[in-house]
Design an enzyme around this catalytic site. Structure first.
Site, PDB file in Angstrom:
ATOM      1  N   VAL A  89       0.845  -1.181   0.000  1.00 39.25           N
ATOM      2  CA  VAL A  89       0.000   0.000   0.000  1.00 39.25           C
ATOM      3  C   VAL A  89       0.882   1.232   0.000  1.00 39.25           C
ATOM      4  O   VAL A  89       1.816   1.338   0.787  1.00 39.25           O
ATOM      5  CB  VAL A  89      -0.900   0.020   1.253  1.00 39.25           C
ATOM      6  CG1 VAL A  89      -1.719   1.298   1.317  1.00 39.25           C
ATOM      7  CG2 VAL A  89      -1.813  -1.192   1.252  1.00 39.25           C
ATOM      8  N   CYS A  90       0.592   2.169  -0.903  1.00 41.63           N
ATOM      9  CA  CYS A  90       1.396   3.383  -0.970  1.00 41.63           C
ATOM     10  C   CYS A  90       0.525   4.594  -0.683  1.00 41.63           C
ATOM     11  O   CYS A  90      -0.060   5.183  -1.586  1.00 41.63           O
ATOM     12  CB  CYS A  90       2.038   3.490  -2.347  1.00 41.63           C
ATOM     13  SG  CYS A  90       3.149   4.876  -2.481  1.00 41.63           S
TER      14      CYS A  90
END
Lengths: 167, 152
Positions: A89-90
């Site tokens: 997840v960014c």
């Protein structure tokens, strides 16, 4: 010392999440003996492409928590501009704290020590509902989202179905 | 408690073994032998303070560049300017440190930020060395410091 603070904080969060569940996700430890490794199931938010999905993700906390952010990685297949091909997840709140010298992100947009499993999951739910295509972690997904939304929709629907089958 | 019991147990065993001529000749060697070098190094680094000159970068004082040393010295100076005090129960609203989520106890060292948010000194000082931002209101602490100087 720092390690103890992290364990204490995480065990308290576990207790509270067990006591009263929060809408939109469920969370627990991967292994009962390790407070630093969590498994969450994120429910695809209603009225979005991800609705009906039950996406499994791991949250791995560093010993320096809450002064440093955990890493979040989806185990379920995902198709989203802000989740890379490996499932990482960014989002800015999971970025290491401080002001970076290039000024891409202000300190206030990055990690803060007040974030918990709950606030992280809630941020991820809103990320699913509202992708940010300015700094995509999955460039292909971002491009498809912008230019070929029908195809994007199909791809996401596939992951929704798969996530439920695998659970 | 458990540790205390353990160490006394160990002592007893070593004393008993000391009487035994065979073991006494063998026993001391593992204690005299210095720990292998790969072990001593991380221990040494653990005792040295670690600094965070920019996001995701952690270094000991000896590993810092000159610019980073200046930045950290300035940061330490600014943090020391922020008022501290002991919790005496009369603190306006703050009852809990949102970093460790524990309630303040009488006599604990607190740090007061210019935005009027209060934390345990230990909790917030560690954080401010990483990011000079109030965790509650996300106000940059240096900007808030400047305004308090201008108004006072």
């Amino acid at each position: 010392m720092a390690h103890e603070q992290a364990s204490l904080l995480l065990s308290r969060q576990l207790k509270e999440l067990n006591k009263s569940s929060v809408d939109g996700f469920s969370a627990g430890l991967i292994d009962d003996d390790d407070l630093f490794k969590w498994e969450t199931v994120i429910y695809g938010p209603p009225e979005t492409l991800y609705e009906g999905g039950m996406f499994k993700a791991h949250l791995i906390f560093p010993k320096e928590y809450p002064h440093r952010p955990p890493k979040m990685k989806f185990v379920s297949d995902m198709w989203h501009p802000n989740i890379d091909q490996e499932g990482n997840v960014c989002i800015s709140i999971l970025h290491e704290p401080g002001d970076d010298k290039y000024g891409y992100e202000k300190a206030a947009e990055r990690w803060l020590p007040v974030h918990t499993v709950e606030t992280i999951c809630i941020s991820v739910i809103s990320m699913l509902a509202d992708p940010n295509d300015e700094s995509p972690a999955n460039v292909d997904a971002a491009k498809m989202w912008r230019e070929n939304f029908e195809e994007f929709k199909k791809r996401v629907t596939k992951t929704v179905r798969k996530s439920v089958e695998e659970l | 408690m458990g540790n205390c019991f353990k160490s006394s147990n160990n002592d007893d065993i070593s004393l008993l073994r000391g009487n035994d001529s065979h073991d006494s000749a063998l026993e001391p060697t593992p204690f005299v032998e210095p720990p292998p070098p790969y072990r001593t190094q991380p221990e040494l680094q653990n005792r040295m303070p670690i600094y965070h000159p920019s996001p995701g970068v952690s270094r000991t004082a000896t590993q810092l560049t000159e610019d980073e040393q200046i930045k950290i010295a300035q940061r330490l100076g600014l943090i020391n300017h922020l008022p501290t005090g002991k919790y005496d129960g009369t603190n306006r609203k703050a009852k809990e440190c949102v970093i460790c989520m524990n309630e303040f106890c009488f006599g604990e060292q607190l740090r007061f930020l210019p935005c009027l948010h209060t934390y345990h000194k230990e909790c917030i000082d560690d954080w401010l060395m990483r990011s000079f931002t109030c965790p509650s209101c996300m106000e940059p602490v240096d900007a808030a410091l400047l305004t308090t100087y201008q108004t006072s």
